[in-house]
Each structure stands twice: as C-alpha cells, then as structure tokens.
Design an enzyme around this catalytic site. Structure first.
Site, PDB file in Angstrom:
ATOM      1  N   ILE A 137       0.872  -1.180  -0.073  1.00 36.30           N
ATOM      2  CA  ILE A 137      -0.022  -0.027   0.109  1.00 36.30           C
ATOM      3  C   ILE A 137       0.923   1.375   0.002  1.00 36.30           C
ATOM      4  O   ILE A 137       1.964   1.170   0.302  1.00 36.30           O
ATOM      5  CB  ILE A 137      -0.910   0.088   1.401  1.00 36.30           C
ATOM      6  CG1 ILE A 137      -0.324  -0.122   2.295  1.00 36.30           C
ATOM      7  CG2 ILE A 137      -1.968  -0.846   1.030  1.00 36.30           C
ATOM      8  CD1 ILE A 137      -1.115  -0.052   3.785  1.00 36.30           C
ATOM      9  N   ASP A 138       0.233   2.508  -0.344  1.00 42.44           N
ATOM     10  CA  ASP A 138       1.199   3.699  -0.560  1.00 42.44           C
ATOM     11  C   ASP A 138       1.639   4.101   0.635  1.00 42.44           C
ATOM     12  O   ASP A 138       1.285   3.746   1.685  1.00 42.44           O
ATOM     13  CB  ASP A 138       0.503   4.631  -1.439  1.00 42.44           C
ATOM     14  CG  ASP A 138      -0.134   4.426  -2.710  1.00 42.44           C
ATOM     15  OD1 ASP A 138       0.773   3.407  -3.396  1.00 42.44           O
ATOM     16  OD2 ASP A 138      -1.259   4.658  -3.064  1.00 42.44           O
ATOM     17  N   LYS A 139       2.613   4.871   0.678  1.00 39.15           N
ATOM     18  CA  LYS A 139       3.350   5.552   1.827  1.00 39.15           C
ATOM     19  C   LYS A 139       2.336   6.250   2.781  1.00 39.15           C
ATOM     20  O   LYS A 139       2.528   5.967   3.914  1.00 39.15           O
ATOM     21  CB  LYS A 139       4.513   6.459   1.607  1.00 39.15           C
ATOM     22  CG  LYS A 139       5.044   7.202   2.547  1.00 39.15           C
ATOM     23  CD  LYS A 139       5.913   8.361   1.837  1.00 39.15           C
ATOM     24  CE  LYS A 139       6.448   9.371   3.318  1.00 39.15           C
ATOM     25  NZ  LYS A 139       7.097  10.348   2.699  1.00 39.15           N
ATOM     26  N   ARG A 237      -7.179   5.780  -5.566  1.00 43.73           N
ATOM     27  CA  ARG A 237      -6.799   7.184  -6.038  1.00 43.73           C
ATOM     28  C   ARG A 237      -7.262   7.597  -7.398  1.00 43.73           C
ATOM     29  O   ARG A 237      -7.878   8.532  -7.767  1.00 43.73           O
ATOM     30  CB  ARG A 237      -5.557   7.510  -5.580  1.00 43.73           C
ATOM     31  CG  ARG A 237      -5.209   7.156  -4.229  1.00 43.73           C
ATOM     32  CD  ARG A 237      -3.467   7.149  -3.871  1.00 43.73           C
ATOM     33  NE  ARG A 237      -3.068   8.441  -4.015  1.00 43.73           N
ATOM     34  CZ  ARG A 237      -1.748   8.412  -4.077  1.00 43.73           C
ATOM     35  NH1 ARG A 237      -0.960   7.415  -3.899  1.00 43.73           N
ATOM     36  NH2 ARG A 237      -1.254   9.767  -4.505  1.00 43.73           N
TER      37      ARG A 237
END
Length: 303
Positions: A137-139, A237
């Site tokens: 998963i993204d930062k 997103r």
C-alpha cells in the site's frame, strides 16, 4: 550508464528542468533529477545548467542515467503493529507515512527494514529488495498488509491475489457529495501518458474494478468504503479521481485546496484470505488511525 535525449515542446516551455525530467522519466523523483544535475549528468544545448533552469522551446536536453546503486538492506529496530503472526506469515497494521520497501529515495525506515529486524526469515520470491512483500500500500495509506515468511506461503497468497480471492476493504474521505449509496468503477489503469509519474484510466491499461459504498455524507465531502476486486497501482486514488470524487489530501490526484492533512485520507481497514498452510479463512480489521477520525470529527463540526 544510459544516455537519453529530449527536445522541449510548446507545453514544456518555461518549465523547470528538474520538474520536466521527473515527468519525462517514469518513476524518477525531482530529487533524483537534482542529484543528476549536481553530478553534471544533465546538459542543455551542450551546457551544464542548474536545477532551477527554465527550459526554452526547442532546447535539446541530454542526460545520463547512472547505474543504480545496490540497496543496502539493514534490519532496523522500528516498532511494528502486528495483528497476527505464525511461522508462515504475519499481518501488520502499517502506519501512515511509512514506505513499504526500500527504493532509491527511501533506503531506511521502511516496513521491510522493520520486518528484517523482527523476523529471522522472509520469503525471497520478490527479490532481495522486497523480502516477504506479497502486496503493498502507498506510503501515506495506513492499514493492513499480509507478509510471507517463506516462499510457499508467498506463492499461496500471490495466487489468491491473482484469482481475486483476497478480500481488501478500505475507507476514504473524498471531495464532493456522492448522491447514490453504492457504485462500481470498472476502468483500466495504466501509466498516464501526459504525466509519467502518475497512473490514469487509459484504453490500453490493465483491468481494474473498485466497488464503493457511502458511509456518511458531509456538505462538501463523503466518507466511503471501497472494496478492491483488483490491485492496480494507486487504484482507489485513480478511480475516485476518474469519477470526479478525488481523495482528500491526495497530492498526486486531488485538488490543491483540500483538508489540512499530509497525504491522501485512505485506510486499509480489513483484510481476508485463506491461510496458505492450514486453508483456514483468516479475517482481520483495524480501525482508522487517529488523524482520520479527527478529520471526520472536524467535518461533522464544520458542516
């Protein structure tokens, strides 16, 4: 080393050279470009320039991409929020702001650095730079990840991801008021041809399906739950931006005027899968972090 060349177009006229090269080179940050400039690897019309140079129409830019330096993976004693662990895998609740695996711009402080300190063994299927990492998963996305301790567990979990048998639910805060209770976005995702550091809905992209339902509406925002059928890069997103309800705080896909947060309001709230060794269905859920709840409270009071 690899030499590249680019001629400045009308759309790129007066653009800073570090910004332009970051867009031209996929997966390269402006800080990396600035290091190339500092190392005299970038030339405009045969001359070295500074990072703030404003490009001019028809400028001929040449640059040399240096050979990547091997990452030095170092175990680091970073606290982990472990939801479940056995000899085959572990489920962790990743905090917002933590990068999952090391890269050129993030060689320490990542989830992998923490895992290497915590675990004696991690699967090696994704190579030495991503030990144990089955999915990411993204930062700035918080929440649940499953990590494989051996190659057998990794293969079993990867097969479930490929066959869409892993249940992944997220909650998010988006701009705008969604007037219907549920929805499905079925739109292929690939590299955005206009912005090489972004993903987008493109005709030749990979299949991507996101389901969502409304949890609560506010005057200018909506709190939603999303369930992934596929796991493309930046999928939620990109899909929410595509239907004109971008995530609050998203620096890459959202509007500039947004809630005062650092990064997108997105939390991986639940994760379900079949244990690759016992065949038992495993399901875990974690509440959203404090910052997320504070945003909801703020929206409740504001509107």
């Amino acid at each position: 080393m690899t030499e590249q060349q680019h001629i400045v177009t009308d759309a790129e006229n007066k653009m800073r050279i570090d910004k332009l090269l970051a867009e031209v080179n996929a997966d390269v940050s402006r800080s990396q470009v600035q290091s190339w400039i500092g190392d005299n690897l970038v030339f405009v019309n045969g001359q070295n320039v500074k990072g703030n140079y404003k490009c001019r129409l028809h400028d001929q830019i040449t640059w040399t991409i240096p050979e990547p330096k091997p990452l030095q993976l170092t175990p680091e004693n970073i606290p982990l929020s472990i939801v479940y662990e056995d000899s085959h895998l572990l489920v962790v609740d990743k905090p917002k702001g933590m990068v999952v695996h090391p890269s050129a711009g993030h060689q320490s402080g990542t989830l992998v650095n923490a895992l290497m300190y915590h675990c004696d063994d991690l699967s090696g299927i994704n190579g030495v730079e991503r030990p144990g990492i089955v999915h990411r998963i993204d930062k700035d996305t918080s929440g649940l990840l499953v990590v494989a301790k051996n190659d057998s567990a990794h293969s079993g979990l990867a097969e479930q991801l490929a066959s869409k048998d892993v249940e992944r639910k997220y909650e998010a805060i988006v701009h705008g008021v969604i007037d219907h209770e549920t929805g499905m976005i079925d739109a292929p995702i690939g590299r955005d041809p206009s912005h090489r550091q972004r993903m987008g809905v493109v005709d030749n992209g990979k299949s991507a399906v996101t389901h969502f339902r409304v949890l609560k509406r506010f005057a200018n925002f909506t709190h939603i739950e999303c369930q992934l059928e596929t796991g493309r890069t930046h999928q939620i997103r990109v899909h929410m931006r595509y239907i004109d309800f971008p995530l609050a705080g998203d620096p890459k896909y959202g509007p500039r005027k947004t809630l005062e947060i650092d990064g997108q309001a997105l939390h991986a709230k639940s994760l379900g899968f079949t244990h690759p060794d016992t065949n038992e269905w495993m399901h875990y859920e974690v509440g959203a972090p404090e910052y997320f709840q504070q945003l909801l409270d703020q929206l409740e009071k504001m509107y």
